[in-house]
Structures are given as C-alpha cells and as structure tokens.
Scaffold this motif. Structure first.
Motif, PDB file in Angstrom:
ATOM      1  N   SER C 124       1.205  -1.277  -0.052  1.00 34.72           N
ATOM      2  CA  SER C 124       0.083   0.055   0.025  1.00 34.72           C
ATOM      3  C   SER C 124       0.821   1.313  -0.048  1.00 34.72           C
ATOM      4  CB  SER C 124      -0.776  -0.012   1.227  1.00 34.72           C
ATOM      5  OG  SER C 124      -1.698  -1.012   1.324  1.00 34.72           O
ATOM      6  N   TYR C 125       0.895   1.858  -1.047  1.00 32.13           N
ATOM      7  CA  TYR C 125       2.007   2.602  -1.416  1.00 32.13           C
ATOM      8  C   TYR C 125       1.347   4.315  -1.161  1.00 32.13           C
ATOM      9  CZ  TYR C 125       5.596   5.446  -4.426  1.00 32.13           C
ATOM     10  OH  TYR C 125       6.317   6.380  -5.134  1.00 32.13           O
ATOM     11  N   THR C 126       1.913   5.081  -0.478  1.00 29.74           N
ATOM     12  CA  THR C 126       1.481   6.529  -0.405  1.00 29.74           C
ATOM     13  C   THR C 126       2.732   7.286  -0.893  1.00 29.74           C
ATOM     14  OG1 THR C 126       0.065   6.179   1.341  1.00 29.74           O
ATOM     15  CG2 THR C 126       0.771   8.230   0.875  1.00 29.74           C
ATOM     16  N   GLY C 127       2.631   8.429  -1.679  1.00 26.83           N
ATOM     17  CA  GLY C 127       3.703   9.197  -2.366  1.00 26.83           C
ATOM     18  C   GLY C 127       2.900  10.468  -2.239  1.00 26.83           C
ATOM     19  N   ASP C 128       3.856  11.469  -1.904  1.00 28.28           N
ATOM     20  CA  ASP C 128       3.123  12.829  -2.128  1.00 28.28           C
ATOM     21  C   ASP C 128       4.334  14.013  -2.338  1.00 28.28           C
ATOM     22  OD1 ASP C 128       4.426  12.415   0.311  1.00 28.28           O
ATOM     23  OD2 ASP C 128       2.505  12.306   1.633  1.00 28.28           O
ATOM     24  N   ALA C 129       3.718  15.157  -2.591  1.00 27.78           N
ATOM     25  CA  ALA C 129       4.587  16.295  -2.940  1.00 27.78           C
ATOM     26  C   ALA C 129       4.172  17.555  -2.258  1.00 27.78           C
ATOM     27  CB  ALA C 129       4.569  16.352  -4.539  1.00 27.78           C
ATOM     28  N   VAL C 130       5.014  18.557  -2.483  1.00 27.51           N
ATOM     29  CA  VAL C 130       4.575  19.704  -1.565  1.00 27.51           C
ATOM     30  C   VAL C 130       5.066  20.899  -2.592  1.00 27.51           C
ATOM     31  CG1 VAL C 130       4.667  18.839   0.637  1.00 27.51           C
ATOM     32  CG2 VAL C 130       6.529  19.765  -0.311  1.00 27.51           C
ATOM     33  N   SER C 131       4.462  22.137  -2.362  1.00 23.50           N
ATOM     34  CA  SER C 131       5.150  23.222  -3.080  1.00 23.50           C
ATOM     35  C   SER C 131       4.625  24.351  -1.871  1.00 23.50           C
ATOM     36  CB  SER C 131       4.573  23.621  -4.221  1.00 23.50           C
ATOM     37  OG  SER C 131       3.450  24.194  -4.408  1.00 23.50           O
ATOM     38  N   MET C 132       5.642  25.402  -2.197  1.00 21.29           N
ATOM     39  CA  MET C 132       5.770  26.445  -0.649  1.00 21.29           C
ATOM     40  C   MET C 132       6.424  27.590  -1.244  1.00 21.29           C
ATOM     41  SD  MET C 132       8.048  24.241   1.716  1.00 21.29           S
ATOM     42  CE  MET C 132       8.244  25.437   2.940  1.00 21.29           C
ATOM     43  N   TYR C 133       6.182  28.665  -0.862  1.00 22.40           N
ATOM     44  CA  TYR C 133       6.905  29.934  -0.926  1.00 22.40           C
ATOM     45  C   TYR C 133       8.008  29.588   0.041  1.00 22.40           C
ATOM     46  CZ  TYR C 133       7.991  35.066  -0.554  1.00 22.40           C
ATOM     47  OH  TYR C 133       8.750  36.156  -0.571  1.00 22.40           O
ATOM     48  N   THR C 134       9.265  30.086  -0.170  1.00 23.79           N
ATOM     49  CA  THR C 134      10.188  29.773   0.759  1.00 23.79           C
ATOM     50  C   THR C 134      10.223  30.214   2.142  1.00 23.79           C
ATOM     51  OG1 THR C 134      11.859  31.240  -0.056  1.00 23.79           O
ATOM     52  CG2 THR C 134      11.998  29.139  -0.954  1.00 23.79           C
ATOM     53  N   HIS C 135       9.480  31.384   2.068  1.00 22.09           N
ATOM     54  CA  HIS C 135       9.170  32.169   3.362  1.00 22.09           C
ATOM     55  C   HIS C 135       7.979  31.589   4.358  1.00 22.09           C
ATOM     56  CE1 HIS C 135      12.532  35.076   2.655  1.00 22.09           C
ATOM     57  NE2 HIS C 135      12.193  34.564   1.422  1.00 22.09           N
ATOM     58  N   MET C 136       7.957  30.358   4.204  1.00 24.44           N
ATOM     59  CA  MET C 136       6.453  29.654   4.986  1.00 24.44           C
ATOM     60  C   MET C 136       6.700  28.697   6.252  1.00 24.44           C
ATOM     61  SD  MET C 136       4.021  28.043   2.393  1.00 24.44           S
ATOM     62  CE  MET C 136       3.344  29.281   1.572  1.00 24.44           C
ATOM     63  N   GLY C 137       6.096  28.906   7.099  1.00 27.63           N
ATOM     64  CA  GLY C 137       6.383  28.048   8.380  1.00 27.63           C
ATOM     65  C   GLY C 137       7.574  28.602   8.839  1.00 27.63           C
ATOM     66  N   THR C 138       8.232  28.017   9.867  1.00 32.87           N
ATOM     67  CA  THR C 138       9.274  28.546  10.593  1.00 32.87           C
ATOM     68  C   THR C 138      10.751  28.278   9.601  1.00 32.87           C
ATOM     69  OG1 THR C 138       8.690  27.110  12.489  1.00 32.87           O
ATOM     70  CG2 THR C 138      10.951  27.878  12.587  1.00 32.87           C
ATOM     71  N   HIS C 139      11.291  29.418   9.499  1.00 27.86           N
ATOM     72  CA  HIS C 139      11.942  29.623   8.264  1.00 27.86           C
ATOM     73  C   HIS C 139      13.317  30.640   8.657  1.00 27.86           C
ATOM     74  CE1 HIS C 139       9.579  32.962   7.331  1.00 27.86           C
ATOM     75  NE2 HIS C 139      10.495  33.558   6.865  1.00 27.86           N
ATOM     76  N   ILE C 140      14.455  30.445   7.908  1.00 27.05           N
ATOM     77  CA  ILE C 140      15.492  31.419   7.962  1.00 27.05           C
ATOM     78  C   ILE C 140      15.688  32.168   6.756  1.00 27.05           C
ATOM     79  CG2 ILE C 140      17.126  29.983   7.813  1.00 27.05           C
ATOM     80  CD1 ILE C 140      18.830  31.283   9.834  1.00 27.05           C
ATOM     81  N   ASP C 141      15.479  33.475   6.641  1.00 28.57           N
ATOM     82  CA  ASP C 141      15.890  34.333   5.769  1.00 28.57           C
ATOM     83  C   ASP C 141      17.371  34.277   5.166  1.00 28.57           C
ATOM     84  OD1 ASP C 141      13.211  35.205   5.654  1.00 28.57           O
ATOM     85  OD2 ASP C 141      13.778  37.171   6.088  1.00 28.57           O
ATOM     86  N   ALA C 142      17.678  34.008   3.989  1.00 29.50           N
ATOM     87  CA  ALA C 142      19.280  34.156   3.820  1.00 29.50           C
ATOM     88  C   ALA C 142      19.422  35.477   3.350  1.00 29.50           C
ATOM     89  CB  ALA C 142      19.343  33.440   2.259  1.00 29.50           C
ATOM     90  N   LEU C 143      20.708  35.895   3.403  1.00 30.20           N
ATOM     91  CA  LEU C 143      21.214  37.336   3.330  1.00 30.20           C
ATOM     92  C   LEU C 143      20.834  37.804   2.046  1.00 30.20           C
ATOM     93  CD1 LEU C 143      24.631  37.354   5.108  1.00 30.20           C
ATOM     94  CD2 LEU C 143      22.442  37.610   6.112  1.00 30.20           C
ATOM     95  N   ASN C 144      20.497  37.243   0.942  1.00 32.67           N
ATOM     96  CA  ASN C 144      20.010  37.815  -0.382  1.00 32.67           C
ATOM     97  C   ASN C 144      18.644  38.053  -0.300  1.00 32.67           C
ATOM     98  OD1 ASN C 144      18.866  35.571  -0.855  1.00 32.67           O
ATOM     99  ND2 ASN C 144      19.944  34.419  -2.035  1.00 32.67           N
ATOM    100  N   HIS C 145      18.009  37.733   0.839  1.00 29.29           N
ATOM    101  CA  HIS C 145      16.253  38.108   0.434  1.00 29.29           C
ATOM    102  C   HIS C 145      15.962  39.615   0.430  1.00 29.29           C
ATOM    103  CE1 HIS C 145      12.176  37.922   1.356  1.00 29.29           C
ATOM    104  NE2 HIS C 145      12.052  38.178   2.446  1.00 29.29           N
ATOM    105  N   PHE C 146      16.830  40.490   0.924  1.00 28.34           N
ATOM    106  CA  PHE C 146      16.809  41.956   0.757  1.00 28.34           C
ATOM    107  C   PHE C 146      18.164  42.712   0.658  1.00 28.34           C
ATOM    108  CE2 PHE C 146      12.257  41.294   2.421  1.00 28.34           C
ATOM    109  CZ  PHE C 146      11.432  42.082   1.462  1.00 28.34           C
ATOM    110  N   GLY C 147      18.122  43.185  -0.558  1.00 26.66           N
ATOM    111  CA  GLY C 147      19.338  44.119  -0.656  1.00 26.66           C
ATOM    112  C   GLY C 147      19.036  45.565  -0.644  1.00 26.66           C
ATOM    113  N   LEU C 148      19.988  46.205  -0.947  1.00 24.73           N
ATOM    114  CA  LEU C 148      19.853  47.754  -1.291  1.00 24.73           C
ATOM    115  C   LEU C 148      20.338  48.123  -2.838  1.00 24.73           C
ATOM    116  CD1 LEU C 148      20.822  49.048   2.203  1.00 24.73           C
ATOM    117  CD2 LEU C 148      18.483  49.434   1.213  1.00 24.73           C
ATOM    118  N   ASN C 149      19.645  48.865  -3.375  1.00 28.11           N
ATOM    119  CA  ASN C 149      20.108  49.345  -4.729  1.00 28.11           C
ATOM    120  C   ASN C 149      20.897  48.445  -5.598  1.00 28.11           C
ATOM    121  OD1 ASN C 149      19.673  52.040  -3.312  1.00 28.11           O
ATOM    122  ND2 ASN C 149      21.357  51.770  -2.402  1.00 28.11           N
ATOM    123  N   GLY C 150      20.204  47.430  -5.785  1.00 25.02           N
ATOM    124  CA  GLY C 150      20.477  46.193  -6.568  1.00 25.02           C
ATOM    125  C   GLY C 150      21.835  45.402  -6.217  1.00 25.02           C
ATOM    126  N   GLN C 151      22.120  45.501  -4.896  1.00 30.79           N
ATOM    127  CA  GLN C 151      23.005  44.743  -4.604  1.00 30.79           C
ATOM    128  C   GLN C 151      22.711  43.900  -3.142  1.00 30.79           C
ATOM    129  OE1 GLN C 151      26.623  47.081  -3.612  1.00 30.79           O
ATOM    130  NE2 GLN C 151      27.201  46.873  -5.700  1.00 30.79           N
TER     131      GLN C 151
END
Lengths: 342, 342, 342, 342
Positions: C124-151
């Motif tokens: 009895s096989y169960t498989g599944d998939a998910v999709s999500m915005y990366t800022h969903m649930g408990t998460h950590i923002d990487a340094l590239n999430h917001f910059g200033l003036n294109g950098q």
C-alpha cells in the motif's frame, strides 16, 4: 542534462556550417541594416503594436474563410496533456504534472466542506490541478518568447517591461482568436516518407516541392503548418524530442516572404537543431518572433489532416490567455473548405 | 476557510427550504426510480459512453450551424489567466500561479544551455510555467467532476476507474471539439439589471421570461449560456465569488427538459448556493453531470455578446485535453448567425 | 490584495513618522557614510564572504554551548506545514500546497510500476509532493532576501549573480548548521500580556526591560528570539498576519549593537509594519540582512520555551539547503542549559 | 519510464531468487502468524501509537548521548536541493523545482507592493518558491509511506485515515525531534572500496563484518546509517539512481533484531532492487515501516563522517512537519562522542 542539442557540433561539421553561415550572412545582408547583428523588427502597425503579423487578420479575411468551410468534420489539431508527456525539459523546465485535490474517498475522510460523512459519500467529488511549462503540448509561442539584445519584437525591452509576473507587452493574452486560412505542407509525404529522418533540415526547396505536389500555394495571412511526421513518436517520450527534424533558416525565410501570418509544425522545437549561427542558438525563433512578429505553433497534431490530404482548411483557434506569458496551449480546429477559394 | 457557502443555513431559512425540498422531491419522484436517493444516469448511448449529451452533436448539426455563421466578428468568450484571479480556493485548491523559468538577464547569469555569455545576451530568452486548479478561468466541467454514491455518469466507479493520475473514464481529454448552436439567456438584462442581486436563484420562470423577451427558443443540442452579469466583478477577486447568483434546481430541470447539450454561465459555481438539499451540497452539478451527462461551462465571458444582443450564435470551442481531469480550460469563440436557422 | 501593510499611512500619522524619521536619520548618520541612503554592508570577513555574522560561530563556541546542554527535553521551535497555513501571500506568492502522487487505491487502478494488481494491493504505497513559498512556516531568511540598490550584503549585484535558478551568492545552501547560545526575549510576558497588541512596535527599551526581568544578558554570537505571543493565532489564518506586532528599527539597532549573530521572532514579518521610512518598506530587513549580514528566523515556535521560562538555551538547527534561495525552512531544537555559562 | 527496477528479473535469475525466497519464507515463518502474507505490525506502545520505534527515545537516552558529544565540529548529513537533482521520478513524481517570485528588477517593473519605483529600486527584493516530491534530498520516510493490504503500521487503514490532504495518522508531522546515538556502518570502506558495485545487495554478514572492523556494536535505540559510497555520483543525475546498491531483506532483519530505532543510507532507495519477493516490490520498506514501525532516512550525506572515521556519534535532527505526509526533508547534524559510552 539534455543541453547537447544547443551545443556547437564537433569541428568537422562546424566547418561545413561556417560555409553555410557565410552564405546565410550574405542573404541576410540584403534585407538587414548595415550592422552585422540582427535587431528586433519594428512593427509596420505602429510603436504600440504587440501582435505583429496577426494584424493581417481582418473582418473580411475571417468571414471569407469561414464561408467556405464545411464543419461536418472537425479536425482536432491538439495532443493530450498527461504526466510523462514529452516536453522541453533539458534545462530543468517543469514537466507536465497533474494531481487530485479532491476525490470521492478522500472527501469522506477530510470532509473539507464540513457537510458530514453522509453528504460526502452521496456527492462524489473529484477536483484536480495541473502545472506545466507553457511550451508544452500543442501551443503557440508569443512574440516575447525570444528577443534580441534585450528587446522583443517592436522594441520593448526586458528591463522596462518584464516583471516577475511576465511581460507587460506581447504576452499570450494579447494573441487574438485566430480564424484564418490554414495550409498544411506535408513535407514528409511529399518525399514519400512517413517521417523525415533524424535531424533533417527543411529548406525552401522542400517546402516549394511539397506545395507543388499538393497543388496549393501560400497567401498572405495564412497559418502555415509543416508536417515532419514526427508526431508518430509522441508516445515514446524523449525519442520524440531527440534529433527531431525541423525548419532551417532558409525555409523560414521562404515562409516570411510568402506572407505567413502564423507558422507551425508537428515537432517540439519547430526549427532544426543545432543552429548554424555561432552566436544564436535559435536563429529561426528569433527571426520569426523577434524580427518579423510571427507567432509559432508547436506540437500541432496534423495526422488526420495528412491522412485525408486536407491541405487547405479553415483554421480556428483561441490560445489560453495566460497574462504576460511567453506561450499558451491551444486546441485548434480545422474545417475542410468546400471549394477552392478564388 | 471560506466553506460557509456550503454549510446549512440558519433554522428560519431551513424551514422554508424544507418546504421547497419536499416539493422538489415530488418533482424528482416523477422522473426518478422508486429509491429516494438519486443515482447516476445510464447513458442512452451505451455502457461504454463517456461523453453523455455531447453525443447529440453530429456531422449535420456542425455543418448546419457553421453554414449560418458570419465570422466577421469573433466573440471571445474567455477571461484571462493571471496571478490573483478569482477562483475556487475555499478549501485549499491551488490558486493560479505563473512563474518565469528563463529570462533574458537570468540566462546571462546561469547560461543553462552552455552557449556562453555572448550568445545569451544576443538571444533574449523568456520561458515560463503555470499551475492551476483545473476549474479556473473559463473552463468546462467533465462528467467525472461530480458523481453520486461513488460512481460517475454511466456507472463508472471511483474504486475501479480513479487512479492517482485522474479518471480512466470521462476525463477532460474525452470532451470533443464543440461546434454547435449557442444560445445566450441574458437573465440580468431581461430584468433590466446590470447584474443579478447577490444570492439570486435563477428559476425556470426566469429563463422562460428571458427567452421570450429575446424571442429565441431552445433546441435539442444547444450550448446554453446564462448571463448573471456577475462578470463585472471579475477583477475584484473574492467579491466575484461570494454570494454570487446562480441556477436553481428548478432552472436546471428546465434546461435538461429542453434538450441542452452543454450548459454554462458567467459565474464561478454555475449553481446557486447554498443548496436546498440537506444531503447534497451541489445538487445542480450532480443533476447535470452525473444524472444527465451534461457538461457545464463556468466563467464564460458573455459581456460582448450581451452588449451586441447576440442571443443565438455558432459556438466553437476545444477544451484542453488534460488526461483524466475533472475540467479543462477553454477559450470558446462565438460567431453571429447570418439568418435565423429554420 | 493585502498590500495595505506596505502602503504609506494617512497624513496625520505620517507627520508623526516624519519626526521619528528625522530622529532615525540622525542616529544612522553616526554609523553610516556621508551619503543619505544606506548601502549594503561590506563583510569584515572579506570580499568573498556570503554568510555575514554566522562567521561568529566557531568550534569553541559550539563546543562550549553544547557542553552546558541538558537534552532530557528537546524543545521543538517549529510549526507544522499544512494546506491553509497562514503565510505571506498578499502579492500572490504561492500558498502551501500538498498533494498525493500515489495512494494505495490509486496504484491499484494505475499500476504505475507495472507489477500487477495483486502486488499493488499487497503493497500500500503512499507518495506525495509539496510546494511552498520559501518564507513559509518556521524559516530563516538568507542574506540575499533583501538588498539595497541592486546589491545584497557584501556587494554582490543582482545583475551579475542572480540567475533564473536563484542567487549564485548567499543562497540558503550557504547557511551553515547553527549551534549557538539562544536567548528568548519574551516581550509579551515582560509586559504581563499573553500577546502584544496589534501593530505594537517593539523598541530598544522593551527589549532591555524584558532582558532585565529575565536576568539574562545578550552576548556576541547569540541567536536572539523575540516572543510577541502572536503564535496563539497561528491556526486562525489571516488573523495571524494582519496588524501583527513586530520589531521597530530602534529595537533592531539594539540587537545589532549587542552582537546578535541571528535574530528571530514568533511572528511572520519580524519587523513592525508599516515602515516609517518613506522610501524603504522593509527597513529592518534591509538593515539586518543587507547592512549587517544577520539572518532572520521567522515564525519560530516559542510557546514551550516561554511556558517553562527557558530564556537561555542551546540552539541547534539546520535549514534546508535550497540552492540559491532567499530562505529555507528550519526545525530548530532548543536544549536547556544545566548551569549558567560563566 | 524508468520502471524497470521494479519489474521481475529474467528467468535465470528468478530461479535463484526462488530459492532465496523459500529460505526467506522459512525465516519469516518463525516470527509471523500462520498466514503466508505478512501483515502490518501492532505497536507494543498501544493502539493509538503512530511513531513506532521512535518511542524508544527517552529523556534519559537523549541526555545521555548529548552529554558525550563534542560539538566543536558539526557534521552536516544533508545534501543540497536544486533543479535537476537526482530523485525518484520514474513514475512521474515531480522533480525538484525552484522559481523566483520576486526579483530586484522584476519588482521595479511590477511594483507589487504599490510603493513606487524609487522604493522598489532602493529595496532589492528577492522571493522564491519550491516544489518537490517529499522523498527528495536527504529525507525521512514516515511510517505511512508503505503499508500492507490497505493498512499502515499499527492497523490504520487508508479508507478511514487517508484524505486528500494526506494521512490523518503517522504523517511526517508526528515524527519527533530525534536526539539519539548514531552509528555509521561503512560497508563500502569495510570492503576496501570507494563505492559498492552496481546492484550490490547488502546482507547481514556485510553489516556484521563492517561493524567488527569498526569495533562498534549496535544498541537498542540507535539511528543506524549505512554507507554504500553511492553519494559520489550524486551530481551525475540518473546515474546516481540506476542500479544503486542497497539493503537486502536479510540485512534489514539484522537491523530490526539489533533494536535499531531509525535506519538509513546514502542511496535513494535504501533497499536493493529488484525485489526477490514476487508480490512485493519493496519488501524492505514494508518490513521496516509497516511491520516494525522503523522510519527510514534516505540520501544521507555520510562522506565527512566516513572520511574522519566517525562511526559513533550523536545524531540530532528534526524533519519538517509536513502534515499528513509520507516523508519530509531533514538536515541532520552529527557530533563526535568524546568518549566511548559505557
């Protein structure tokens, strides 16, 4: 990663290409400005134009072709969408996905509508979702799909008009309903073959010969669909894609000169790969879309038309209006013509 | 969670419904077997049939309607697809998504085709993908969308025919190209309104009155499209969906009796909510799809037809062939008729 | 569209802000270059650095904190992922999706492995998939999430380093495993409240007062987690997000000065909205991520720590290594410390 | 479609298997009820139990292992997630996808927050989304991933507990934070190989020999991770998956007998294919998950542990709490032990 089709061929073949390339450049020279590199076309329909040659369609042209139509048979020019269908994913584009969001048994367990078990088991609900690369199945490329030097047809630049939700210009939603004369050029049949050989490059002479055999000539405003016979391999997955025959630049120029409004074929990539232009890996696409404003239909299902030798027809189709998108699926209909249009 | 539209109304209103409900049961009694609960219909076209009333379409019916068509104007009956478009997501179904997979600047950075920076900056590539609930935008419900008691129209059971890739029976890919007489019933206009009031339930009398005013009568095999005027709120998101007017069971029965082949409307849910059947939260859907084999078009864009008072027309449309799916998007075309068909 | 939180407030309030704004500019003036507009920070760890303050973590710091840990209880700092979970989708970002790709009954019908019905019904096989915005649930923002003036932080520019598959610099995959001293600042409890009021802006004084009450002081290299109490509304959907309390710029500066390595909170946006900077709608994010190289944890589940008054702890967590991404989910663990570290 | 790994092997090999199979059945006979076909296990922790052997973890066991840990080095046991990463998609499961939903340049064009061009160009916003099969990258299988005869471990049936949003029982969200003794069994190294040969089936004797060489013995409650060396091919895509070595049923029985709480390996499928059970294509999975309640970690990155010959360690990991899911990604941490635990 199946990127090989874009990579430059080994040296022996490249020499051959270089010669072709030179010849090509000479040809281009006649119609292009002095600058060696091609630029996007300026629309004769004005600086705001986003649909290019689709402007050739008029109230009269639509009425004229439909008047000649016999709808007793409706030819379906589209393939199915399914999980595992062949598509362009050599560089990671998403494959066709389908999933169930509601099922008769699942709603009994979940009761998402909070109606109780009895109601769920009475009403057997099925809901589902899909995801897809926009260039999947029978589809039409919008003019923004390929540009040149940061711009698309008619000079709209990516920096000004490409947002995270797609292009603000020339997106798939701008493609009008198409009602036009359709012409099938059955190149495979004209050569007595079920399918063109692997990597076959369709040239002007191939198109002319096929049209002559079919005793059909092209007219300004036509939807021209080329049959390679490759559709026979559609159920085989990757084999459908690898080394597919396609249109050469030389053939593309012929269609442009003949006044085609929309062009298409039964293969995935329309054009022949690999490109023979060292700095343009999709020269036929940029030539048609970006220089001439001609949308391209790919993965057209032409088998029934070919079997019945219906070389002229009324082409009727409306692609989905995906806002900003570079392509959209379409399920076109073809009707025979009752008499030769004069 | 916006599931309230399915919940049973407060008590005062329920009493009223109970009375209606009794009346409804009496009406049903005439046409249904002795058993109280409705069952899925058996197709008159045989045990293998998966398309129900679409069997009414014939070579003659197609040819006949097209012969009368004037294509000088092509009415576009479809809405755009875009991020944020109103759709059914009260119980978590995925919203319309669009994303870019290739952009002119992104390919310069990534070089996914391994062609080098110069080639990427020459060829400005845009690719994109979409995902969507299948009942989004202008679409047609397949007969498997709602069944009764674990079966869909013509007795196919979920346990035998519903896999993880959708239904093996009556999926959207089985829906043929539709070429038929279309009739617009502009209920809103017939009442002198731009839009029907919130929660308005369209009944038989409403349909008859509108048809009389339009001096149009229904025929067996028609595609019947009802205008509520709700489309005016399509850009407003959730306001388009909440408390939308819709068809009552009484109105649905009228359409079935008149021989409609396909039915549709300009709202999202087609039918009026809340249901007045305590154990069936979508009685109009199960009645049409599961009992009578009639597909339903939702979110049809009827504004241009209404403005021009085009009440009869040729309806031409091919929905995408999503294999196994419970619905598929469609961009139908309408052409005026040049003379009244006799 | 729920974009209102970013829109500038009505005039009365804006005057007030203008005053605050001036004060803020004065404060910034002390630490910023002459130019009025802030610029991205240069990493003290060199021009190739992509992880900013996470460089503060060393073999010694890790060993030191773990030595003091008591793992008899493992505090789970993460929320569940589910369809309908509150998340940031005011501008169309995809919501949490989950779908089944294989089910026991579905595989019996589809037989995708071609093993026959008996084998499918055995296994009895169960498989599944998910999709999500990366800022969903408990998460950590990487340094590239917001910059200033294109950098982004450390001067990497989008034009050079942002491809269609995400950033080539400072993506979530560069975030190391985090083993560090964690400090909970329970601002809500310090004010005798279960939850901070709507739109409450947490300032330096709030943080200092709470720390004093807790008799805990911050140290260089800490993971500092702020509790607003908002998590109590997590199951209520949009109510969790609207008007949430958050950190003010003034509070953010305090954390930077104290040497925080990573900061976080139990709300969705970390910072207080609306911004009081007329040309920066997320000043706390750009200040922390782009100017100071400090990642931000959002939607941290702090209820158990708060209940047990565990204000200092070992924080252990590894966020998913989504290549190029601007954030990644994380399920951090906290262990009590057996004795106060000296 | 890459389903061949599940298909039964050609006849010659099958005879060999039949013999093995008989032997296996004899072995099973001792521990199974009279019925030939295996059934799901009943949990010794009661009829409501959803986590099986994870119940072996206690406050004491956690504290004990952590006390011995040296965190000066944090071993990262997880791989990256990226577009094109090898994963299980032989039967159409979705591949890893990543896409940008906001970019610095895109927000300048779209202005989704309605803050104006200046603000968008000041704040350089990057947002993104992912989709994935849950069994992708380093992940842990939940007990509901494979069952027997319509039930999962502890007798929960699909018909009662599997909704359209996943299992109501034993979903990934029930998997607790894991803090336990970890043991690496480096089978490849024990044989003096960098990587086990294609299709190598790891048996009890292989495990015993490796443990003896490592002078480590298993204990009740361990997280046991087996190294095949296959990870060296992770960047090669499909080559990582095809013909991978894996655990034989005989090896699986050994781990169960030794009291393993969680098992895992550095390959994709954990078990060896093809199965030698004619009616069970994944006998090791059903044996571990459904009969014994033991979760399985797949795609563990064990290279650094192996290089440093760290055979015993503290294993700390929290998998994402995907509600109802059959698996979830995890980024586990390993710490060396400072002294042999007595």
């Amino acid at each position: 990663m199946q990127v090989h089709i874009f990579r430059r061929p080994p040296v022996g073949r490249r020499n051959l290409m270089r010669i072709h390339g030179c010849f090509a450049l000479l040809l281009i020279a006649a119609s292009m400005p002095a600058s060696a590199a091609p630029e996007v076309g300026k629309s004769p329909w004005g600086p705001a134009d986003e649909i290019g040659r689709l402007n050739l369609m008029t109230a009269e042209s639509r009425a004229e072709i439909l008047k000649q139509s016999d709808a007793s048979q409706a030819y379906d020019l589209s393939v199915d969408y399914f999980v595992g269908m062949p598509s362009w994913h050599g560089i990671g584009d998403p494959r066709s996905q389908y999933w169930l969001t509601h099922t008769p048994r699942g709603t009994e367990v979940d009761d998402p509508m909070q109606v109780g078990r009895q109601a769920n088991s009475r009403v057997s609900y099925t809901g589902d979702a899909v995801s897809m690369y926009t260039h999947m199945g029978t589809h039409i490329d919008a003019l923004n799909h390929f540009g040149l030097n940061g711009q698309i047809y008619n000079g709209f630049s990516a920096d000004e008009h490409l947002g995270d939700r797609g292009w603000r210009k020339a997106g798939a939603e701008t493609i009008p309903l198409i009602v036009a004369r359709g012409v099938l050029i059955d190149v495979a049949a004209s050569q007595g073959r079920a399918m063109l050989p692997d990597n076959y490059r369709i040239r002007r002479a191939d198109l002319e010969r096929a049209l002559m055999k079919q005793t059909v000539s092209l007219r300004r405003g036509d939807v021209v669909l080329i049959r390679t016979g490759r559709m026979a391999r559609f159920q085989e997955g990757q084999a459908f894609i690898d080394k597919a025959p396609g249109l050469d630049m030389d053939g593309a120029r012929y269609l442009v000169e003949q006044g085609a409004m929309v062009v298409g074929a039964d293969n995935l990539s329309f054009e022949a790969f690999p490109s023979d232009d060292p700095v343009n890996y999709v020269p036929v696409h940029t030539y048609l879309l970006a220089e001439h404003g001609i949308p391209i239909i790919e993965l057209a299902f032409l088998e029934e038309l070919a079997k019945d030798r219906v070389f002229e027809f009324a082409f009727i189709g409306g692609s989905l209006k995906f806002r900003g998108a570079s392509a959209a699926p379409i399920r076109p209909i073809a009707f025979r013509l009752v008499k030769k249009p004069e």
